[in-house]
Design a protein around this motif. Sequence first.
Motif, short mmCIF file in Angstrom:
data_model
loop_
_atom_site.label_atom_id
_atom_site.label_comp_id
_atom_site.label_asym_id
_atom_site.label_seq_id
_atom_site.Cartn_x
_atom_site.Cartn_y
_atom_site.Cartn_z
N ASN A 1 0.80 -1.23 0.00
CA ASN A 1 0.00 0.00 0.00
C ASN A 1 0.83 1.27 0.00
O ASN A 1 0.59 2.17 -0.82
N MET A 2 1.78 1.39 0.92
CA MET A 2 2.54 2.64 1.03
C MET A 2 3.42 2.85 -0.19
O MET A 2 3.52 3.97 -0.69
N ARG A 3 4.06 1.80 -0.69
CA ARG A 3 4.90 1.98 -1.88
C ARG A 3 4.06 2.39 -3.08
O ARG A 3 4.49 3.21 -3.89
N LEU A 4 2.88 1.84 -3.20
CA LEU A 4 1.99 2.24 -4.30
C LEU A 4 1.61 3.71 -4.15
O LEU A 4 1.61 4.46 -5.13
N ARG A 5 1.32 4.13 -2.92
CA ARG A 5 0.98 5.55 -2.69
C ARG A 5 2.16 6.46 -3.02
O ARG A 5 2.00 7.52 -3.64
N VAL A 6 3.37 6.05 -2.62
CA VAL A 6 4.58 6.84 -2.91
C VAL A 6 4.78 6.94 -4.41
O VAL A 6 5.01 8.04 -4.96
N PHE A 7 4.69 5.81 -5.09
CA PHE A 7 4.89 5.81 -6.54
C PHE A 7 3.86 6.68 -7.25
O PHE A 7 4.20 7.47 -8.13
N ARG A 8 2.61 6.57 -6.85
CA ARG A 8 1.56 7.39 -7.48
C ARG A 8 1.78 8.87 -7.22
O ARG A 8 1.53 9.70 -8.10
N ALA A 9 2.26 9.21 -6.03
CA ALA A 9 2.56 10.62 -5.74
C ALA A 9 3.69 11.13 -6.63
O ALA A 9 3.63 12.25 -7.15
N LEU A 10 4.70 10.30 -6.84
CA LEU A 10 5.81 10.70 -7.71
C LEU A 10 5.37 10.80 -9.16
O LEU A 10 5.78 11.72 -9.87
N VAL A 11 4.54 9.89 -9.61
CA VAL A 11 4.01 9.97 -10.97
C VAL A 11 3.20 11.26 -11.13
O VAL A 11 3.31 11.96 -12.13
N GLY A 12 2.42 11.59 -10.10
CA GLY A 12 1.65 12.84 -10.13
C GLY A 12 2.53 14.07 -10.20
O GLY A 12 2.18 15.06 -10.84
N ALA A 13 3.69 14.02 -9.55
CA ALA A 13 4.62 15.15 -9.57
C ALA A 13 5.33 15.26 -10.90
O ALA A 13 5.78 16.35 -11.29
N GLY A 14 5.43 14.15 -11.61
CA GLY A 14 6.07 14.17 -12.92
C GLY A 14 7.58 14.26 -12.84
O GLY A 14 8.18 13.99 -11.80
N PRO A 15 8.20 14.68 -13.93
CA PRO A 15 9.66 14.69 -14.02
C PRO A 15 10.36 15.61 -13.02
O PRO A 15 11.54 15.42 -12.75
N GLN A 16 9.65 16.59 -12.47
CA GLN A 16 10.31 17.47 -11.50
C GLN A 16 10.60 16.74 -10.20
O GLN A 16 11.50 17.09 -9.47
N GLY A 17 9.83 15.70 -9.89
CA GLY A 17 10.06 14.89 -8.71
C GLY A 17 9.70 15.58 -7.42
O GLY A 17 9.16 16.70 -7.41
N LEU A 18 10.01 14.92 -6.32
CA LEU A 18 9.71 15.43 -4.99
C LEU A 18 10.85 15.09 -4.04
O LEU A 18 11.52 14.07 -4.21
N THR A 19 11.02 15.90 -3.02
CA THR A 19 11.99 15.60 -1.98
C THR A 19 11.33 14.66 -0.97
O THR A 19 10.10 14.61 -0.86
N PRO A 20 12.13 13.93 -0.21
CA PRO A 20 11.55 13.08 0.82
C PRO A 20 10.72 13.86 1.84
O PRO A 20 9.67 13.38 2.28
N GLY A 21 11.14 15.06 2.17
CA GLY A 21 10.36 15.88 3.10
C GLY A 21 8.99 16.21 2.57
O GLY A 21 7.99 16.15 3.29
N THR A 22 8.93 16.57 1.31
CA THR A 22 7.64 16.88 0.68
C THR A 22 6.77 15.63 0.61
O THR A 22 5.58 15.68 0.91
N LEU A 23 7.37 14.51 0.22
CA LEU A 23 6.63 13.24 0.15
C LEU A 23 6.10 12.84 1.53
O LEU A 23 4.96 12.41 1.67
N SER A 24 6.95 13.00 2.54
CA SER A 24 6.57 12.64 3.90
C SER A 24 5.37 13.45 4.36
O SER A 24 4.41 12.91 4.93
N ALA A 25 5.41 14.75 4.10
CA ALA A 25 4.29 15.62 4.50
C ALA A 25 3.04 15.32 3.68
O ALA A 25 1.93 15.28 4.23
N LEU A 26 3.21 15.10 2.41
CA LEU A 26 2.09 14.83 1.52
C LEU A 26 1.36 13.54 1.89
O LEU A 26 0.13 13.50 1.89
N LEU A 27 2.12 12.51 2.24
CA LEU A 27 1.54 11.21 2.52
C LEU A 27 1.32 10.94 4.00
O LEU A 27 0.72 9.93 4.37
N GLY A 28 1.84 11.82 4.86
CA GLY A 28 1.67 11.63 6.29
C GLY A 28 2.39 10.40 6.80
O GLY A 28 1.85 9.65 7.62
#
Length: 117
Positions: A16-43
Motif C-alpha cells: 500500500n505505502m509503496r503504491l501511494r509513494v509511486f503514485r505521488a511521484l508519478v503525479g509530480a512528474g519529471p520534476q520529482g519530490l523531496t523526501p520531506g515533501t513526500l513525507s508531508a504529503l503522505l503523512g
Amino acid sequence: MTENTAVLALAALAQNMRLRVFRALVGAGPQGLTPGTLSALLGVPASTLSFHLKELLHAGLVTQERDGRHLIYRPALAQMNALLAYLTAHCCHGAGCDVPSGCTESPSTPTTTRRSR
C-alpha cells in the motif's frame, strides 16, 4: 522487459505505502519530490518513507538525484511504461487494444446465474 524485471516491479508496487509513494511521484512528474515533501504529503514518517523509496529504487521504478543538500526522487516513467507494455503485450491475442474499453470479457466466458426458487 524481462519477466524477472516485471515481477520485481510488481512486487515493489504490491504494498500500500509503496503504491501511494509511486503514485505521488508519478503525479509530480519529471520534476520529482523531496523526501520531506513526500513525507508531508503522505503523512508518513521519514524513516518509513526511506525504506519504501529504497524498495522502489531497487525495482527501478524511481530515480534519485542529489541537488545540493536535498535528494530528489522522480518516477522512472520509461520503466513504468515498459511494465505496462509488458503486461498488455499479448492483449486480445496480440492484436492490441486501441481504446481502454476495447478489451472486454469474451462472450464465451462462463458466467453463473442464480435461479430463483
